[in-house]
Design a protein around this motif. Structure first.
Motif, mmCIF file in Angstrom:
data_model
loop_
_atom_site.group_PDB
_atom_site.id
_atom_site.type_symbol
_atom_site.label_atom_id
_atom_site.label_comp_id
_atom_site.label_asym_id
_atom_site.label_seq_id
_atom_site.Cartn_x
_atom_site.Cartn_y
_atom_site.Cartn_z
ATOM 1 N N ALA A 1 34.746 36.178 33.066
ATOM 2 C CA ALA A 1 34.226 35.584 31.834
ATOM 3 C C ALA A 1 34.361 36.639 30.876
ATOM 4 O O ALA A 1 34.597 35.970 29.497
ATOM 5 C CB ALA A 1 32.614 35.232 32.131
ATOM 6 N N ALA A 2 34.217 37.794 31.005
ATOM 7 C CA ALA A 2 34.406 38.809 30.014
ATOM 8 C C ALA A 2 35.783 38.814 29.493
ATOM 9 O O ALA A 2 35.953 38.802 28.307
ATOM 10 C CB ALA A 2 33.896 40.204 30.496
ATOM 11 N N THR B 1 29.372 40.173 39.075
ATOM 12 C CA THR B 1 29.571 39.006 37.983
ATOM 13 C C THR B 1 29.982 39.023 36.882
ATOM 14 O O THR B 1 29.823 40.290 35.959
ATOM 15 C CB THR B 1 27.948 38.119 37.901
ATOM 16 O OG1 THR B 1 27.108 38.930 37.080
ATOM 17 C CG2 THR B 1 27.583 37.968 39.372
ATOM 18 N N GLY B 2 30.731 37.838 36.235
ATOM 19 C CA GLY B 2 31.269 38.080 34.788
ATOM 20 C C GLY B 2 32.432 38.746 34.474
ATOM 21 O O GLY B 2 32.683 38.698 33.299
ATOM 22 N N ALA C 1 37.888 36.597 29.844
ATOM 23 C CA ALA C 1 38.566 35.239 29.061
ATOM 24 C C ALA C 1 37.893 35.036 27.690
ATOM 25 O O ALA C 1 38.589 34.830 26.565
ATOM 26 C CB ALA C 1 38.120 34.179 29.982
ATOM 27 N N ASN C 2 36.535 35.610 27.417
ATOM 28 C CA ASN C 2 36.113 35.731 26.088
ATOM 29 C C ASN C 2 36.776 36.778 25.209
ATOM 30 O O ASN C 2 37.053 36.368 24.339
ATOM 31 C CB ASN C 2 34.483 36.065 26.307
ATOM 32 C CG ASN C 2 33.629 34.978 26.896
ATOM 33 O OD1 ASN C 2 34.066 33.899 26.665
ATOM 34 N ND2 ASN C 2 32.597 35.355 27.466
ATOM 35 N N SER D 1 43.706 32.310 35.137
ATOM 36 C CA SER D 1 42.885 33.434 36.166
ATOM 37 C C SER D 1 42.903 32.810 37.503
ATOM 38 O O SER D 1 42.953 31.562 37.844
ATOM 39 C CB SER D 1 41.496 33.523 35.632
ATOM 40 O OG SER D 1 40.721 32.500 35.836
#
Length: 132
Positions: free
Chosen positions: A83-84, A79-80, A86-87, A98
């Motif tokens: 998110a990682a 997971t993530g 993108a952040n 994405s």
């Protein structure tokens, strides 16, 4: 987030929008092309991500994207990832698009932001490979 290995794919990509009631151009998914092509149909549009030279005629096209691919396969239980990425890219002011496939995740950034994206991802501890 664990360290990712990311490949910057050669060539420019485009994001195109077609009428949701129209046909998708047959040649987009021709075997042997070797490049990422993604087609998504919703009730309001057909969205195509493809090499810039293969963008469908008559589509609304946003060109000038570069493709970064996380080396996979990536387990569905991990997971993530998006998110990682993108952040990290958002903190550097880099906009992205994405998409995910069965085996991995992909991020597109504008070509003008590629150098900043690569530097940002490397500074975050990821291994980023440019095309040869």
């Amino acid at each position: 987030m664990k360290r990712l290995v990311i490949d910057v794919e050669a060539g420019d990509y485009a994001v195109a929008k077609l009428d949701p009631e129209g046909d998708v151009p047959a040649g987009l998914l021709a075997p042997g092309a070797g490049a990422l092509v993604s087609i998504t149909r919703t009730r309001t549009e057909v969205s195509v991500v493809c090499p810039a030279g293969r963008a469908p005629r008559g589509a609304e096209v946003e060109a000038g994207w570069r493709l970064l691919t996380v080396r996979g396969p990536v387990a569905f239980t991990l997971t993530g990832i998006i998110a990682a990425l993108a952040n990290e890219l958002a903190a550097a002011g880099v906009a992205l698009l994405s998409l995910s496939t069965f085996d991995t995740d992909h991020v597109l950034v504008k070509a003008v932001d590629l150098a900043r994206a690569v530097a940002t991802l490397r500074a975050a501890g990821h291994e980023v490979h440019l095309p040869t």
